[in-house]
Design a protein around this motif. Structure first.
Motif, PDB file in Angstrom:
ATOM      1  N   THR B 119       0.823  -1.199   0.000  1.00 14.71           N
ATOM      2  CA  THR B 119       0.000   0.000   0.000  1.00 14.71           C
ATOM      3  C   THR B 119       0.859   1.251   0.000  1.00 14.71           C
ATOM      4  O   THR B 119       2.054   1.211   0.285  1.00 14.71           O
ATOM      5  N   LEU B 120       0.191   2.341  -0.319  1.00 16.41           N
ATOM      6  CA  LEU B 120       0.821   3.648  -0.266  1.00 16.41           C
ATOM      7  C   LEU B 120       0.802   4.071   1.201  1.00 16.41           C
ATOM      8  O   LEU B 120      -0.095   4.762   1.649  1.00 16.41           O
ATOM      9  N   GLY B 121       1.789   3.626   1.959  1.00 17.38           N
ATOM     10  CA  GLY B 121       1.763   3.768   3.409  1.00 17.38           C
ATOM     11  C   GLY B 121       2.175   5.143   3.892  1.00 17.38           C
ATOM     12  O   GLY B 121       2.441   6.037   3.100  1.00 17.38           O
ATOM     13  N   PRO B 122       2.245   5.324   5.209  1.00 14.54           N
ATOM     14  CA  PRO B 122       2.625   6.604   5.790  1.00 14.54           C
ATOM     15  C   PRO B 122       3.993   7.050   5.304  1.00 14.54           C
ATOM     16  O   PRO B 122       4.873   6.218   5.031  1.00 14.54           O
ATOM     17  N   HIS B 140      -0.926   9.008   8.772  1.00 12.83           N
ATOM     18  CA  HIS B 140      -1.839   8.831   7.642  1.00 12.83           C
ATOM     19  C   HIS B 140      -1.106   8.474   6.349  1.00 12.83           C
ATOM     20  O   HIS B 140       0.106   8.644   6.241  1.00 12.83           O
ATOM     21  N   SER B 141      -1.896   8.053   5.379  1.00 15.49           N
ATOM     22  CA  SER B 141      -1.372   7.882   4.032  1.00 15.49           C
ATOM     23  C   SER B 141      -1.100   9.279   3.456  1.00 15.49           C
ATOM     24  O   SER B 141      -1.766  10.253   3.811  1.00 15.49           O
ATOM     25  N   TYR B 205      -6.792   6.009  -4.378  1.00 13.95           N
ATOM     26  CA  TYR B 205      -6.836   5.864  -2.920  1.00 13.95           C
ATOM     27  C   TYR B 205      -7.503   4.541  -2.548  1.00 13.95           C
ATOM     28  O   TYR B 205      -7.090   3.854  -1.617  1.00 13.95           O
ATOM     29  N   VAL B 209      -4.661   2.314  -1.141  1.00 16.37           N
ATOM     30  CA  VAL B 209      -4.567   2.601   0.287  1.00 16.37           C
ATOM     31  C   VAL B 209      -5.623   1.837   1.090  1.00 16.37           C
ATOM     32  O   VAL B 209      -5.310   1.000   1.934  1.00 16.37           O
TER      33      VAL B 209
END
Lengths: 369, 307
Positions: B119-122, B140-141, B205, B209
């Protein structure tokens, strides 16, 4: 909510395309009693969702492909996906009957009435409807369903044995008997392991809304549930559970790939044996309208391979339920069963009859909904 | 209520609000230029599937988000060409774009069904997000922060930049803007492309995410909510932010209430709450009439340059 346009348009354009093609008179159908249909049997499938949903419709389409493999050139199949429940379904089913299909499988609850109507108009075509409760008196229409609740009992056992908080979160779609029955089977099995076990239900009012299913999972996890199970069609709850380090179960198909750590097992819908049997019956000339509700014993409900993360004794207990269910020795809906208020609803030793299960509208003790 | 639960709830709200916010801000700019693009849902789906496909193929989620923006902007370019150059009806073309996006995303996504990706992580170091407050600020992302920055940027652009003034002029009176020499169609093309890119980012998103996977109709109608938000916010970026987070709040509270076993109301009623809240706020806004309620005067009208 807003997703009607594509389904409507697809089925409408499908209908137009059909009308433009050649339309066979219904009388040209074969398949009179006693003698088989000349191969290849033409079998058509009507799906409510996209074949790519990786859930309910996906499982039906896998079974269609398996049917083709089993019977080879004795069968020809086709399908229409994304058919809206209601009048559009009737048009699609009628068109499939007119196109010269020998048998039409309609694979969603909401296709029941349209199937009944069309079956009346095409007495020589066979119809099979999944998960319905009546054929409207048609002799050329059969009903079939699977006892998914048998699998739910296995999930409940695993959940209660592995949960630390003693609380499971249940992502549910709509309060219809099929779903209520599943929740009860899950909780009853969990209670046998841990009498204080609780199942918290969250209704998302949709069969398919990944974002909402994920949010609901997060809500349940933040409220203390550490096991997630679902009666909705997307793998989103599994992914949310994976992220949070909780455990969860797949729905309709093996969803291990989405959550290799969280995915303990899944209830796998196996429609292939039934489809193969029914088309074979048509070839043999032995097809008769029936109403079947098959489960693990018949191979219609299977469990996906158990995750290696499951302790040996949990695997053993889960496998024991599978084996006993197959042997007909285990029935989760056996009394004593208490309802939510704690009153005994089903006395000791009594089993809830199938007819009552199919209209179940009450919850067992420990279900919070 | 303990702080962990509160932070978890606040983070879920931000997560639910962010894609709506980003898509709605894009659509706001489009509508401010006088174009009504109802294809947001379709563009979000194209963004979601492209982003996922690229993230899976390259293993870099950020590249997926970028690709999502480009792909959805390309889809919006089709819309722009049809409605701006060929002057096709904007409502019909926008709906067609949604249907097109639904179909083409299913086609592109077919080989990607049943797999997942990172995922498009923090973006901040994990050490900052160890305690609940740190998590709330830094956990947050990146898209959550982008949404907030974008709100400010769009507000500043429309309110304080010369280009924003021209864009608003084009949306309020295209013939007057044309008469004093502004390139109406060029401005609208750029606005539509920006709206497309934002819809694509919002779509990514979901697939990168929230639920890192692809399945048909993944966005499940969120694009329509984004369009409604623009009206709800009476074409003001700050109110879009407010509306998106309010919507996120209502969605999240509904699920939290159910998860907490709060069953005073029927589940159907709780599920209807976000929409009831929308109607209520719209009613209040239209009664209050405190400025800026009106849509851009040229919204949805085709423009043909006088010879």
């Amino acid at each position: 909510m807003f997703d009607i346009t594509r389904r409507r348009l697809l089925s409408a354009s499908a209908a137009i395309a059909f009308t433009a093609g050649s339309v066979l008179p219904a009388a040209a159908q074969s398949g009179t009693n006693g003698e088989g249909v000349e191969p290849p049997v033409k079998a058509a499938f009507v799906y409510v969702g996209p074949v790519g949903d990786f859930g309910w419709t996906y499982a039906h389409d896998q079974a269609r492909q398996c049917l083709e493999k089993n019977l080879g050139d004795k069968v020809e199949t086709s399908y229409v996906e994304n058919v809206a429940e209601g009048p559009d379904a009737e048009r699609v089913i009628r068109q499939l009957a007119q196109e010269g299909n020998d048998i039409v499988f309609t694979t969603s609850f909401g296709f029941m009435n349209p199937t009944i109507k069309v079956a009346k108009q095409f007495p020589d075509v066979k119809f099979e409807h999944a998960t319905g409760y009546t054929t409207g008196g048609n002799e050329n229409m059969g009903l079939y369903n699977s006892k998914f609740y048998q699998g739910r009992a296995v999930l409940g056992t695993i959940a209660a044995m592995m949960s630390k908080s003693g609380k499971a979160g249940y992502i549910a779609s709509f309060p219809i008997p099929e779903v209520v029955m599943g929740i009860n089977a899950f909780q009853l099995a969990a209670q046998k392991v841990n009498p204080d076990f609780e199942t918290q239900v969250v209704w998302v009012n949709s069969w398919y809304d990944p974002a909402k299913e994920a949010d609901a999972t997060n809500a349940l996890l933040s409220q203390g549930a550490d096991v997630i199970t679902q009666h909705t069609d997307s793998p989103a709850p599994l992914q949310a559970a994976e992220k949070a380090g909780a455990i969860a179960f797949g729905q309709a198909w093996d969803m291990t790939s989405f959550a290799p750590n969280a995915h303990m097992t899944a209830i796998v819908d196996q429609w292939c044996p039934y489809y193969t049997k029914r088309v074979q019956a048509l070839l043999d000339g032995t097809w008769e309208a029936d109403n079947v509700w098959l489960g693990m014993a018949e191979g219609e409900v299977e469990m996906a391979p158990f995750n290696d993360k499951m302790p040996a004794e949990v695997k053993e207990a889960a496998q024991k339920i599978v084996d006993e269910t197959k042997a007909g020795e285990y029935e989760i809906f056996t009394g004593p069963i208490k309802d939510q208020s704690g009153e005994v609803k089903i006395p000791e030793g009594e089993v809830i009859p199938e007819g009552d299960l199919l209209k179940m509208d009450w919850y067992v003790e420990g279900v919070k909904s | 209520m303990n702080i962990d639960l509160l932070v978890a709830i606040l983070m879920t709200i931000a997560g639910a609000a962010t894609p709506l916010l980003i898509a709605a801000l894009g659509e706001l700019v489009v509508e401010k230029s006088g174009v009504l693009n109802l294809g947001v849902e379709g563009m979000m789906l194209i963004g979601a599937v492209t982003g996922f496909a690229i993230a899976v193929s390259t293993g870099i989620p950020a590249l997926g988000a970028l690709g999502a923006m480009i792909a959805a902007a390309l889809a919006s370019a089709i819309f722009a060409f049809l409605t701006l150059s060929l002057m096709a009806n904007q409502v019909a073309t926008g709906l067609a774009l949604t249907i097109f996006g639904t179909g083409v995303s299913a086609l592109i996504g077919a080989p990607f069904v049943g797999i997942t990706t990172s995922t498009l992580g923090p973006i901040f170091p994990a050490a900052l997000a160890n305690d609940p407050i740190g998590r709330l600020i830094f956990g947050h992302s990146p898209l959550v922060y982008i949404g907030l920055i974008l709100t400010f940027a769009v507000w500043w652009f429309l309110k304080h930049s010369r280009a924003g003034l021209i864009l608003r002029a084009v949306g309020e009176s295209d013939s007057a803007a044309h008469a004093i020499g502004y390139p109406v169609l060029k401005v609208r093309y750029l606005a539509v492309l920006f709206g497309g890119a934002m819809a694509g980012l919002a779509g990514s998103y979901y697939s990168l995410v929230l639920t890192p996977m692809w399945a048909e109709r993944l966005t499940a109608g969120r694009g329509w909510i984004a369009i409604a938000l623009v009206v709800f916010a009476s074409w003001r970026p700050g109110r879009v932010l407010l509306g998106a987070y309010l919507f996120g709040l209502v969605i999240t509270m509904e699920l939290q209430a159910k998860a907490a076993g709060f069953n005073m109301f029927a589940p159907e009623f709780l599920a209807a709450l976000p929409y009831l809240a929308t109607i209520a706020v719209l009613a209040v806004i239209s009664v209050a009439k405190r400025g800026g309620v009106a849509a851009p005067a040229c919204l949805g009208k085709p423009f043909r340059a006088a010879a």
